[in-house]
Design an enzyme around this catalytic site. Structure first.
Site, PDB file in Angstrom:
ATOM      1  N   ARG A  64      -9.594   4.187   9.127  1.00 39.41           N
ATOM      2  CA  ARG A  64      -9.489   2.752   9.396  1.00 39.41           C
ATOM      3  C   ARG A  64     -10.583   2.255  10.319  1.00 39.41           C
ATOM      4  O   ARG A  64     -10.646   1.047  10.582  1.00 39.41           O
ATOM      5  CB  ARG A  64      -8.155   2.472  10.087  1.00 39.41           C
ATOM      6  N   ARG A 101       9.407  -8.490   5.193  1.00 44.32           N
ATOM      7  CA  ARG A 101       9.681  -7.083   5.493  1.00 44.32           C
ATOM      8  C   ARG A 101      10.176  -6.915   6.930  1.00 44.32           C
ATOM      9  O   ARG A 101      11.070  -6.116   7.197  1.00 44.32           O
ATOM     10  CB  ARG A 101       8.408  -6.252   5.274  1.00 44.32           C
ATOM     11  N   LYS A 125       0.813  -1.220   0.000  1.00 45.66           N
ATOM     12  CA  LYS A 125       0.000   0.000   0.000  1.00 45.66           C
ATOM     13  C   LYS A 125       0.849   1.275   0.000  1.00 45.66           C
ATOM     14  O   LYS A 125       0.618   2.171  -0.795  1.00 45.66           O
ATOM     15  CB  LYS A 125      -0.887  -0.058   1.257  1.00 45.66           C
ATOM     16  N   ARG A 133      11.256  -3.924  11.885  1.00 43.34           N
ATOM     17  CA  ARG A 133      10.202  -3.093  12.479  1.00 43.34           C
ATOM     18  C   ARG A 133       9.693  -3.721  13.768  1.00 43.34           C
ATOM     19  O   ARG A 133       9.374  -4.895  13.811  1.00 43.34           O
ATOM     20  CB  ARG A 133       9.029  -2.952  11.487  1.00 43.34           C
ATOM     21  N   ARG A 182      -2.343  -7.497  13.653  1.00 46.80           N
ATOM     22  CA  ARG A 182      -2.626  -6.382  12.739  1.00 46.80           C
ATOM     23  C   ARG A 182      -3.607  -6.808  11.640  1.00 46.80           C
ATOM     24  O   ARG A 182      -4.504  -6.064  11.266  1.00 46.80           O
ATOM     25  CB  ARG A 182      -1.333  -5.856  12.114  1.00 46.80           C
TER      26      ARG A 182
HETATM   27  P1  AMP Z   1       0.672   1.477   8.685  1.00 44.75           P
HETATM   28  O1  AMP Z   1       2.069   1.839   8.362  1.00 44.75           O
HETATM   29  O2  AMP Z   1      -0.340   2.246   7.888  1.00 44.75           O
HETATM   30  O3  AMP Z   1       0.413   0.000   8.613  1.00 44.75           O
HETATM   31  O4  AMP Z   1       0.423   1.916  10.205  1.00 44.75           O
HETATM   32  C1  AMP Z   1       1.236   1.418  11.246  1.00 44.75           C
HETATM   33  C2  AMP Z   1       0.504   1.504  12.582  1.00 44.75           C
HETATM   34  O5  AMP Z   1       0.176   2.879  12.878  1.00 44.75           O
HETATM   35  C3  AMP Z   1      -0.831   0.776  12.651  1.00 44.75           C
HETATM   36  O6  AMP Z   1      -0.676  -0.593  12.915  1.00 44.75           O
HETATM   37  C4  AMP Z   1      -1.512   1.525  13.787  1.00 44.75           C
HETATM   38  O7  AMP Z   1      -1.006   1.146  15.059  1.00 44.75           O
HETATM   39  C5  AMP Z   1      -1.078   2.955  13.533  1.00 44.75           C
HETATM   40  N1  AMP Z   1      -2.035   3.637  12.635  1.00 44.75           N
HETATM   41  C6  AMP Z   1      -1.807   4.085  11.372  1.00 44.75           C
HETATM   42  N2  AMP Z   1      -2.908   4.634  10.851  1.00 44.75           N
HETATM   43  C7  AMP Z   1      -3.879   4.529  11.780  1.00 44.75           C
HETATM   44  C8  AMP Z   1      -5.255   4.891  11.836  1.00 44.75           C
HETATM   45  N3  AMP Z   1      -5.871   5.473  10.795  1.00 44.75           N
HETATM   46  N4  AMP Z   1      -5.921   4.633  12.990  1.00 44.75           N
HETATM   47  C9  AMP Z   1      -5.329   4.068  14.035  1.00 44.75           C
HETATM   48  N5  AMP Z   1      -4.053   3.670  14.040  1.00 44.75           N
HETATM   49  C10 AMP Z   1      -3.319   3.888  12.930  1.00 44.75           C
END
Ligand code: AMP
Length: 188
Positions: free
Chosen positions: A88, A127, A13, A133, A144
């Site tokens: 989300r 990854r 993404k 990470r 997740r």
């Molecule tokens: P991502 O890189 O988009 O997968 O985001 C990494 C982490 O950031 C997620 O697993 C959440 O803990 C937090 N996060 C990112 N975007 C959101 C969102 N819209 N709402 C809540 N938590 C978020």
């Protein structure tokens, strides 16, 4: 153009969202990237977010919504924006609707990158090994994906009902996926 980009963790993404935003000439706003930058800098926001991220849970809506609300008021968002990883939750959808409505705007398109879930798990494990990470250990990855299925996957139907959902096959080479994306989203 105002675009929302959705897809499960590991769907590629972030990469595709960045390429598409750049092609459309709009800022790529990744809530995950903003949270990670804040964690790295040790800001108050980073401290609030880290425990949730490390557990594979979502950061509370109140924190996330306030952050996005602030980001969307920046000048660079005037011609539009691409939101990657937001909304989300059902509450975030309502909040984004309210933000857009008060500015007299609306979303043009919601892109869902679709993938094979086994492939996603394989990508995420790879990854995690490459990037180290802290939110990518196997248990956290599973959590997740679970949280995505419970809280975010249902939003896809909301946008489908509104007639603005576009689904793009996210499987295959990065360049192939980009080509499919451009074919359906980029209008010259
Ligand atoms: P991502 O890189 O988009 O997968 O985001 C990494 C982490 O950031 C997620 O697993 C959440 O803990 C937090 N996060 C990112 N975007 C959101 C969102 N819209 N709402 C809540 N938590 C978020």
């Amino acid at each position: 153009m105002r675009v929302v980009f959705m897809g499960p963790p590991g769907a590629g993404k972030g990469t595709q969202a960045a390429v598409l935003a750049s092609r459309l000439g709009i800022p790529h706003i990744s809530t995950g990237d903003i949270f990670r930058a804040n964690v790295a800098e040790g800001t108050e926001l980073g401290k609030q977010a880290q425990q949730f991220m490390d557990a594979g849970e979502y950061v509370p809506d109140s924190v996330t919504n306030a952050m996005v609300r602030d980001r969307l008021t920046h000048d660079d968002c005037r011609p539009g924006f691409l939101l990657d990883g937001y909304p989300r939750t059902v509450e975030q959808v309502a909040e984004l609707d309210a933000m857009l409505r008060s500015a007299g705007h609306a979303l043009d398109v919601v892109v869902e990158l679709t993938v094979d879930i086994d492939e996603v798990v394989a990508r995420l494990v790879k990854r995690a090994q490459e990037q180290g990470r802290t939110d990518d250990t196997e248990d956290v990855l599973r959590r997740r994906l679970e949280v995505y299925g419970e809280q975010t996957a249902p939003l896809i139907d909301t946008y489908f009902q509104r007639g603005i959902l576009v689904q793009v096959d996210g499987m295959g080479l990065i360049e192939e996926v980009t080509e499919r994306l451009f074919a359906v989203v980029v209008v010259d």
